[in-house]
Design an enzyme around this catalytic site. Sequence first.
Site, PDB file in Angstrom:
ATOM      1  N   TYR A  11       0.277  41.951  21.477  1.00 41.02           N
ATOM      2  CA  TYR A  11      -1.011  42.444  21.964  1.00 41.02           C
ATOM      3  C   TYR A  11      -0.827  43.805  22.644  1.00 41.02           C
ATOM      4  CZ  TYR A  11      -5.193  42.784  24.850  1.00 41.02           C
ATOM      5  OH  TYR A  11      -6.331  43.226  25.469  1.00 41.02           O
ATOM      6  N   GLU A  14     -12.286  38.700  28.559  1.00 42.64           N
ATOM      7  CA  GLU A  14     -11.859  39.084  29.911  1.00 42.64           C
ATOM      8  C   GLU A  14     -12.530  38.186  30.945  1.00 42.64           C
ATOM      9  OE1 GLU A  14      -9.449  40.946  30.849  1.00 42.64           O
ATOM     10  OE2 GLU A  14      -9.047  42.153  29.064  1.00 42.64           O
ATOM     11  N   TRP A  37      -3.673  35.937  31.095  1.00 43.02           N
ATOM     12  CA  TRP A  37      -4.155  36.554  29.864  1.00 43.02           C
ATOM     13  C   TRP A  37      -3.511  35.878  28.665  1.00 43.02           C
ATOM     14  CZ3 TRP A  37      -8.183  38.419  28.028  1.00 43.02           C
ATOM     15  CH2 TRP A  37      -8.208  39.162  26.845  1.00 43.02           C
TER      16      TRP A  37
END
Length: 186
Positions: free
Chosen positions: A20, A42, A50
Amino acid sequence: MADHLTRCSWAAGSEIERDYHDTEWGVPLHDERLLFECLILEGAQAGLSWRTVLVKRERYREVFHDFDIARVAAMKDRELEKLMLDAGIVRNRLKLSSTRGNAQAALKLIDEVGSLDAHLWSFVDGKPVKNRWRDRSQVPASTPLSDRMSKDLKKRGFRFVGTTICYAFMQATGMVDDHITTCFRH
């Protein structure tokens, strides 16, 4: 297999985080659907890592119609309630309902100003802010820019768009380049 590249320290935890970081994080993003997806993810990440959201991202895409804003805005209560049983996503009733609500707010914003992309990028005058942090500890959790974005989005009916979430969104979508100076992506 080690590649000997220097990365931002947060990307060293797992392959999914590294990939990512190397291909998406901080790359200027202007696609309306992908911007909406990123804003939703988010918000889903709030209070979690995350990595947790990245692992669940494909399932999010499946259950939220590949983040087609109009289709998400039209989701019924029963569809959202059914998602509370889906271990492939973060099962938080407030976050799930905010996804539909944020899609509805996004449609209204698009109708009003013409483009989610143009509106979101207006907070950085349409061009990335390039920071020069030497260490992760220097990177802020929020800034006056993210404060303004958060206040604006909340006023427009968006939820799970606090200033920290907005700053993470700005980093992820390339509005702000917070790769540390030793990172190969800086």
